[in-house]
Design a protein around this motif. Sequence first.
Motif, PDB file in Angstrom:
ATOM      1  N   SER A  45       0.810  -1.222   0.000  1.00 17.49           N
ATOM      2  CA  SER A  45       0.000   0.000   0.000  1.00 17.49           C
ATOM      3  C   SER A  45       0.841   1.269   0.000  1.00 17.49           C
ATOM      4  O   SER A  45       0.491   2.260  -0.643  1.00 17.49           O
ATOM      5  CB  SER A  45      -0.938   0.007   1.211  1.00 17.49           C
ATOM      6  N   GLN A 203      -0.505   9.450   2.364  1.00 22.68           N
ATOM      7  CA  GLN A 203      -1.540   8.976   3.280  1.00 22.68           C
ATOM      8  C   GLN A 203      -1.402   7.481   3.588  1.00 22.68           C
ATOM      9  O   GLN A 203      -1.513   7.076   4.745  1.00 22.68           O
ATOM     10  CB  GLN A 203      -2.942   9.269   2.726  1.00 22.68           C
ATOM     11  N   PRO A 204      -1.135   6.632   2.581  1.00 22.39           N
ATOM     12  CA  PRO A 204      -0.919   5.216   2.895  1.00 22.39           C
ATOM     13  C   PRO A 204       0.276   4.991   3.826  1.00 22.39           C
ATOM     14  O   PRO A 204       0.287   4.020   4.588  1.00 22.39           O
ATOM     15  CB  PRO A 204      -0.672   4.588   1.517  1.00 22.39           C
ATOM     16  N   TRP A 206       1.123   7.031   6.260  1.00 21.48           N
ATOM     17  CA  TRP A 206       0.612   7.321   7.600  1.00 21.48           C
ATOM     18  C   TRP A 206      -0.204   6.135   8.126  1.00 21.48           C
ATOM     19  O   TRP A 206      -0.063   5.728   9.283  1.00 21.48           O
ATOM     20  CB  TRP A 206      -0.244   8.576   7.568  1.00 21.48           C
ATOM     21  N   LEU A 207      -1.055   5.580   7.279  1.00 24.52           N
ATOM     22  CA  LEU A 207      -1.851   4.432   7.704  1.00 24.52           C
ATOM     23  C   LEU A 207      -0.954   3.226   7.983  1.00 24.52           C
ATOM     24  O   LEU A 207      -1.238   2.422   8.871  1.00 24.52           O
ATOM     25  CB  LEU A 207      -2.890   4.088   6.634  1.00 24.52           C
ATOM     26  N   LEU A 210       0.323   2.831  11.525  1.00 24.56           N
ATOM     27  CA  LEU A 210      -0.542   2.170  12.494  1.00 24.56           C
ATOM     28  C   LEU A 210      -0.279   0.662  12.499  1.00 24.56           C
ATOM     29  O   LEU A 210      -0.202   0.041  13.563  1.00 24.56           O
ATOM     30  CB  LEU A 210      -2.006   2.454  12.152  1.00 24.56           C
ATOM     31  N   GLY A 424      -5.230   8.752  14.316  1.00 29.37           N
ATOM     32  CA  GLY A 424      -5.091   8.099  13.023  1.00 29.37           C
ATOM     33  C   GLY A 424      -6.022   6.907  12.877  1.00 29.37           C
ATOM     34  O   GLY A 424      -6.633   6.690  11.824  1.00 29.37           O
ATOM     35  N   LEU A 425      -6.154   6.131  13.945  1.00 29.71           N
ATOM     36  CA  LEU A 425      -7.075   4.993  13.931  1.00 29.71           C
ATOM     37  C   LEU A 425      -8.517   5.456  13.737  1.00 29.71           C
ATOM     38  O   LEU A 425      -9.304   4.809  13.048  1.00 29.71           O
ATOM     39  CB  LEU A 425      -6.952   4.207  15.239  1.00 29.71           C
ATOM     40  N   ASP A 428      -9.158   6.167  10.081  1.00 28.22           N
ATOM     41  CA  ASP A 428      -8.982   5.038   9.172  1.00 28.22           C
ATOM     42  C   ASP A 428     -10.231   4.165   9.215  1.00 28.22           C
ATOM     43  O   ASP A 428     -10.504   3.529  10.238  1.00 28.22           O
ATOM     44  CB  ASP A 428      -7.756   4.215   9.575  1.00 28.22           C
ATOM     45  N   GLY A 430     -10.927   1.325   8.186  1.00 33.49           N
ATOM     46  CA  GLY A 430     -10.680  -0.077   8.499  1.00 33.49           C
ATOM     47  C   GLY A 430     -10.358  -0.333   9.960  1.00 33.49           C
ATOM     48  O   GLY A 430     -10.369  -1.483  10.405  1.00 33.49           O
ATOM     49  N   SER A 431     -10.068   0.734  10.712  1.00 34.03           N
ATOM     50  CA  SER A 431      -9.684   0.573  12.114  1.00 34.03           C
ATOM     51  C   SER A 431     -10.721   1.112  13.094  1.00 34.03           C
ATOM     52  O   SER A 431     -10.573   0.942  14.307  1.00 34.03           O
ATOM     53  CB  SER A 431      -8.349   1.291  12.379  1.00 34.03           C
ATOM     54  N   GLN A 432     -11.751   1.753  12.583  1.00 35.44           N
ATOM     55  CA  GLN A 432     -12.697   2.442  13.460  1.00 35.44           C
ATOM     56  C   GLN A 432     -13.453   1.483  14.386  1.00 35.44           C
ATOM     57  O   GLN A 432     -13.627   1.766  15.575  1.00 35.44           O
ATOM     58  CB  GLN A 432     -13.678   3.256  12.614  1.00 35.44           C
TER      59      GLN A 432
END
Length: 466
Positions: A45, A203-204, A206-207, A210, A424-425, A428, A430-432
Amino acid sequence: MTQESPPSTSQNLRPVLANRQLGMIAIGGVIGAGLFVGSGTAIASAGPAVLVAYIGIALLVVLIMRMLAELAVASPESGSFATYASRAFGPWCGVTVSSLYTYQWTVVIGFEATAGAQIIHKYVPGIQPWVAALVVMVAFTITNLISVRAFGEFEFWFALIKVLAICLFLVVGVLAIMGLLPGVEAPGTHNLLGQGFAPHGWQPVWLACLVVFFSYLGAETVTIAAGEAQNPKQAVRRAMRSIILRLITFYVGSVAVVVTLISPGDAALEENGPYAAVLALIGLPHATAVVNIIVLTAVLSMLNSGMYSASRMMFAAARRGELPRKLGLINGRGVPVPAILAVAACGIFTVSANYFFPTDVVFITLLQSTGAIGVVVYFFIAATQLRTRQRMTSDSVKALQVRMWGFPGLSVLVLLMLIGIVVGLAFDPGSQKSLVLSGAATAVALIAGLVSQRRTRGGRTRCWTR
């Protein structure tokens, strides 16, 4: 404060772990299956820029471990950061931290057993996955019940296998990059810069930070084991001082080899994992099988380490009077049997939730509810170090054998960075869900801590001497 006898009047944890074992426990704690398999998603990613994430998060973890080392070298014990949090903020904090950390590991134990069982079933189809998972759980429960020396020896060899595998991978990878392996053309900077250093933007990256953060969790295990080390202060000091070398060499080095040899658009990164992709590129026969064996070793190592860490955290909480007294009992060999059995039972429940419940909702929910707990625990470690140092006299600070660099500036920066990870989570998608469930688990632990403190103050305060 009323003094009571400890749960076992004559037995305490025994200092039997040698420096070589504690050193490998520290190394093994930060090398999990995420490095061998999970890092492929982050690389695919973020592209080569994922190196920025690995280096940045490595520096953050190094700072956190330095803060913990300051506390642990001054007072090495099995309760580690939960005990320090209790001293700094009150019993409520000790209960909160120990509950969260124990809960996280008991769920992870079940997950690791399940992951290991899937690998075993792949190569031995006659063994059903649930049988393999149960056998693995029972085997490592027995290992931990025998003695802490048995745990230390198993962890030493598991960690050694992982270290040797990574070292061989790095050597072979560097030779391939230099064009010194037959049949493998030197890639130059084609894969690093051919599609751009950050082909999909920042941005990827930064993700990916995590994902990388969670792969680094486990370095704190050595401070828990310090309570049973022969030379705890020396061992913890050495282990923590070398952590930056380990993180840079094993994680950053491995990822650098992968992004140099493999294009970020190669489907093999996610399908087989980065290690298998590189080994297949250089022509190693049965590359996937080789990596699976290494991953199995990493999984079993994490299971072994997790059972040890959770049981010692539970034992220490019982000794502080925060959990039922029976969990603080020790047998004649210095093994906290009730705590180990309690952790094993929770792990077996997690395994059962995957194989025997009507759906996998319970299993998935348990996993997601631990997603951000590591960040919360590290936040408490940082806050505890900041609070503890602020309360110390200048003479006490001078007496510290290990001190946090740049205090208080860097300590505050660590807290802000951990808050940034939580933010950050939250952004995101996918992490919420994981963040919400982890927040709920944290709220439950916090309420339990406050209730426990109120009951203790309302009744008789217990303090067991060591």
